[in-house]
Write a protein that holds these residues in place. Structure first.
Motif, PDB file in Angstrom:
ATOM      1  N   UNK A   1       0.818  -1.211   0.000  1.00 56.06           N
ATOM      2  CA  UNK A   1       0.000   0.000   0.000  1.00 56.06           C
ATOM      3  C   UNK A   1       0.859   1.272   0.000  1.00 56.06           C
ATOM      4  N   UNK A   2       1.744   1.376   1.001  1.00 57.15           N
ATOM      5  CA  UNK A   2       2.549   2.603   1.102  1.00 57.15           C
ATOM      6  C   UNK A   2       3.489   2.787  -0.101  1.00 57.15           C
ATOM      7  N   UNK A   3       4.281   1.755  -0.454  1.00 62.98           N
ATOM      8  CA  UNK A   3       5.112   1.931  -1.658  1.00 62.98           C
ATOM      9  C   UNK A   3       4.250   2.244  -2.882  1.00 62.98           C
ATOM     10  N   UNK A   4       3.065   1.647  -2.948  1.00 66.81           N
ATOM     11  CA  UNK A   4       2.175   1.895  -4.082  1.00 66.81           C
ATOM     12  C   UNK A   4       1.811   3.365  -4.173  1.00 66.81           C
ATOM     13  N   UNK A   5       1.370   3.920  -3.056  1.00 67.14           N
ATOM     14  CA  UNK A   5       0.979   5.343  -3.059  1.00 67.14           C
ATOM     15  C   UNK A   5       2.183   6.221  -3.385  1.00 67.14           C
ATOM     16  N   UNK A   6       3.324   5.885  -2.762  1.00 71.76           N
ATOM     17  CA  UNK A   6       4.514   6.725  -2.994  1.00 71.76           C
ATOM     18  C   UNK A   6       4.945   6.679  -4.454  1.00 71.76           C
ATOM     19  N   UNK A   7       4.871   5.484  -5.026  1.00 74.47           N
ATOM     20  CA  UNK A   7       5.340   5.370  -6.409  1.00 74.47           C
ATOM     21  C   UNK A   7       4.350   5.999  -7.375  1.00 74.47           C
ATOM     22  N   UNK A   8       3.094   5.980  -7.017  1.00 74.83           N
ATOM     23  CA  UNK A   8       2.137   6.727  -7.826  1.00 74.83           C
ATOM     24  C   UNK A   8       2.503   8.213  -7.772  1.00 74.83           C
ATOM     25  N   UNK A   9       2.838   8.685  -6.560  1.00 76.93           N
ATOM     26  CA  UNK A   9       3.268  10.073  -6.419  1.00 76.93           C
ATOM     27  C   UNK A   9       4.533  10.325  -7.245  1.00 76.93           C
ATOM     28  N   UNK A  10       5.460   9.363  -7.186  1.00 75.08           N
ATOM     29  CA  UNK A  10       6.696   9.510  -7.971  1.00 75.08           C
ATOM     30  C   UNK A  10       6.362   9.679  -9.444  1.00 75.08           C
ATOM     31  N   UNK A  11       5.394   8.889  -9.919  1.00 79.12           N
ATOM     32  CA  UNK A  11       5.014   8.973 -11.332  1.00 79.12           C
ATOM     33  C   UNK A  11       4.401  10.334 -11.651  1.00 79.12           C
ATOM     34  N   UNK A  12       3.605  10.852 -10.726  1.00 75.63           N
ATOM     35  CA  UNK A  12       2.971  12.156 -10.944  1.00 75.63           C
ATOM     36  C   UNK A  12       4.027  13.264 -10.895  1.00 75.63           C
ATOM     37  N   UNK A  13       4.941  13.153  -9.929  1.00 76.47           N
ATOM     38  CA  UNK A  13       6.003  14.149  -9.797  1.00 76.47           C
ATOM     39  C   UNK A  13       6.832  14.207 -11.084  1.00 76.47           C
ATOM     40  N   UNK A  14       7.132  13.045 -11.644  1.00 74.83           N
ATOM     41  CA  UNK A  14       7.936  13.010 -12.863  1.00 74.83           C
ATOM     42  C   UNK A  14       7.138  13.420 -14.092  1.00 74.83           C
ATOM     43  N   UNK A  15       5.825  13.363 -14.008  1.00 72.70           N
ATOM     44  CA  UNK A  15       4.979  13.653 -15.173  1.00 72.70           C
ATOM     45  C   UNK A  15       4.339  12.362 -15.631  1.00 72.70           C
ATOM     46  N   UNK A  16       3.106  12.107 -15.202  1.00 74.21           N
ATOM     47  CA  UNK A  16       2.534  10.775 -15.428  1.00 74.21           C
ATOM     48  C   UNK A  16       2.355  10.506 -16.922  1.00 74.21           C
ATOM     49  N   UNK A  17       2.645   9.284 -17.308  1.00 70.46           N
ATOM     50  CA  UNK A  17       2.625   8.920 -18.718  1.00 70.46           C
ATOM     51  C   UNK A  17       4.021   8.888 -19.311  1.00 70.46           C
ATOM     52  N   UNK A  18       4.971   9.490 -18.582  1.00 72.69           N
ATOM     53  CA  UNK A  18       6.336   9.604 -19.095  1.00 72.69           C
ATOM     54  C   UNK A  18       7.263   8.641 -18.334  1.00 72.69           C
ATOM     55  N   UNK A  19       7.879   7.707 -19.044  1.00 71.76           N
ATOM     56  CA  UNK A  19       8.688   6.677 -18.384  1.00 71.76           C
ATOM     57  C   UNK A  19       9.900   7.286 -17.685  1.00 71.76           C
TER      58      UNK A  19
END
Ligand code: ATP
Ligand code: MG
Lengths: 297, 236
Positions: A223-241
């Motif tokens: 759960x926690x890593x999931x939320x954090x990594x979703x945040x990481x994806x948003x921080x980097x620009x979601x959709x962008x590898x």
């Protein structure tokens, strides 16, 4: 702080960042192609650690076969989740898809509690990952080397697939326009399945390395890593590898350094991700490497 | 080559096609004209299997394709240049064209067709590595046509290829359509530019609220009073 200590933290931050990056890519890939936040992704990551645990504990298989099998099983689980929970909703409003993914997440978590039990399990670490290398006066576990190296190799393969192969081209096409992709005789469902397979495989590779680095397994560990990594994806620009990777490293390094430099704040370790998210959303809502994509509703 | 028989299409409660019958013979250019909302795009989309018909047949080379998947329809030799271009904006020109040939395995044939597309549209060759989304509207339209040609169609359907283009480029596009046709590709053309379309067409259909209101040879329709008044904007 001594340089030696700093290096130790740096190495730790890079490992954690690598793990976050692997998980964040799954969010970004699925978002890119379905415009869906796949809430079940953290749970798929959790399942991979348990799969690794049980296959290793059987003590029949050599560690690398056990790991490979765990990765394959997780990849299949990811494909099944898409088929069962998302494919039937292909033409439904996006909110239905989102709710379905939340439901899937709870389902996997609760099945895990039923079948794996709530008590923590200890991930068995193969001896070869458990050594310590001493460079000068810095002691580094082999794992801290292996994690970033494997992550970089996997990233290189992924970027190659996405940018230089026909399947990768089709992935990019499908993520902008299903209908136009169909007119190119692209089987859109097949490409979506492939995307989930890739995302889940990366989560599994990350999950198994996570299990070795943080060997205590519980059913809600995703759960926690999931939320954090979703945040990481948003921080980097979601959709962008590349953005997901950048976000993962910022988060991993940031978290470790926060605790290292400001031990008094160590209780706020998990909050770091959320604070970062708020700042990024205020400063650059599309994320660090995101472009201004029109909302696809 | 393509025969549409009494085709009906519904969008939810909207009855968009009301028993349309159209015949596109081998090696001809056939035009569909009609007012906005008449059902021209819907006709092309149902041929490609993007929208499913509620009843009627779409016979292509003696097979009913009305229940087939778009992928199979494309592989059987039908292609559509969709309304509004719909090129892949983040992909380069070459990548867009390569995706056109996604299903094909004949490497040499693909290269040959790519060269043919570059001959038809030299500007695409110049912009080979440019992201498609950064090209001008006319260039994007050429790419959309080129991309459809890469699927190796025997019948090419085009939905308003001249829309939004400068008059000079419109002339180019119609010349290109004739050129593609001369290479043995059957053409089904939807156009607002009725005059130019009918001039190059062997046969034409006029759609009105989901039905065929009028049909006939291209030249005949051009001289038809009703057509001239309603679609060619001529005072009679
Ligand atoms: N996806 C859709 N959902 C609901 N109604 C639709 C949809 N697509 C088209 N329609 C309706 O079906 C009818 C026919 O539309 P269609 O796009 O085929 O017209 P057209 O002849 O291509 O018009 P235009 O010249 O404006 O492109 C219109 O009344 C339109 O509103
Ligand atoms: Mg239309």
């Amino acid at each position: 702080m001594e340089i030696k200590e700093f290096l130790q933290h740096l190495v730790n931050g890079i490992s954690l960042g690598s793990l976050y990056a692997l998980l964040a890519i799954g969010y970004t890939l699925v978002y890119g192609i379905l415009r869906l936040i796949n809430f079940a992704h953290g749970d798929i990551f959790m399942i991979s650690t348990y799969a690794g645990f049980y296959l290793m504990s059987s003590a029949i298989l050599p560690w690398w076969i056990a790991f490979l099998l765990a990765i394959i099983l997780t990849c299949i689980l990811g494909i099944l989740v898409e088929k069962a929970a998302y494919r039937p909703l292909r033409d439904a409003p996006r909110i239905s898809l989102l709710i379905s993914s939340i439901g899937m997440s709870y389902l996997i978590e609760n099945l895990a509690i039923v079948f794996f039990g709530g008590r923590p399990k200890t991930f068995p670490i193969p001896a070869i990952f458990d050594r310590i290398i001493t460079i000068g006066s810095v002691k580094i576990p082999t794992l801290s080397f292996i994690i970033p190296v494997i992550t970089i190799i996997i990233l290189a393969i992924l970027l190659h697939i996405v940018h230089n192969t026909k399947t990768g081209m089709a992935m990019r096409a499908v993520s902008t326009d299903y209908e136009a992709a169909r007119l190119m005789a692209i089987d859109v469902n097949k490409i979506i399945t492939f995307t989930f397979a890739v995302g889940s495989t990366l989560a599994a590779v990350g999950g198994i390395m996570w299990g070795m680095k943080y060997p205590s397994l519980i059913p809600l560990m995703g759960v926690m890593p999931g939320i954090k990594c979703f945040i990481a994806a948003v921080v980097g620009g979601i959709g962008n590898i590349r953005g997901a990777v950048l976000g993962g490293f910022i988060l991993g390094l940031g978290e470790i350094m926060l605790v290292a430099f400001m031990p008094a704040l160590s209780g706020y370790r998990d909050a770091f991700a959320f604070i970062l998210l708020i700042f990024i959303l205020l400063a650059k809502p599309t994320g660090l490497m995101g472009k201004n994509l029109a909302e696809k509703v | 080559m393509l025969i549409i028989n009494d085709l009906n299409v519904h969008y939810g409660g909207i009855h968009a096609l009301r028993g349309i019958s159209i015949d596109v013979p081998d090696n001809k250019i056939v035009s569909l004209i009609g007012a906005n909302g008449a059902g021209k795009s819907t006709t092309l989309r149902s041929i490609m299997g993007i929208v499913k018909s509620t009843s009627g047949e779409i016979i292509y080379k003696d097979n009913d394709i009305s229940k087939s998947k778009t992928k199979d329809i494309v592989e059987h030799g039908l292609a559509l240049v969709p309304e509004g271009r719909r090129i892949f904006p983040d992909l380069t020109v070459v990548e867009n064209l390569t995706l056109g040939a996604y299903w094909r395995k004949d490497k040499q044939g693909i290269q040959k067709d790519m060269n043919w597309v570059f001959e038809l549209f030299p500007i695409l060759k110049e912009r080979e590595w440019q992201k498609a989304g950064t090209m001008s509207g006319g260039e994007q339209q050429m790419l959309a046509v080129g991309r459809a040609l890469m699927t190796k169609p025997q019948l090419l359907a085009m939905d308003e290829p001249s829309l939004g283009l400068a008059p000079l480029i419109v002339k180019d596009i119609f010349n290109i359509i004739k050129e593609i046709h001369s290479q043995g590709v059957t053409i089904l053309l939807v156009e607002q530019n009725a005059k130019a379309a009918l001039e190059i067409s062997d046969y034409g259909y006029v759609l009105e609220t989901g039905s065929v209101a009028l049909e006939g040879e291209g030249k005949k329709l051009l001289n038809d009073d009703q057509v001239r008044k309603a679609y060619l904007g001529e005072a009679i």
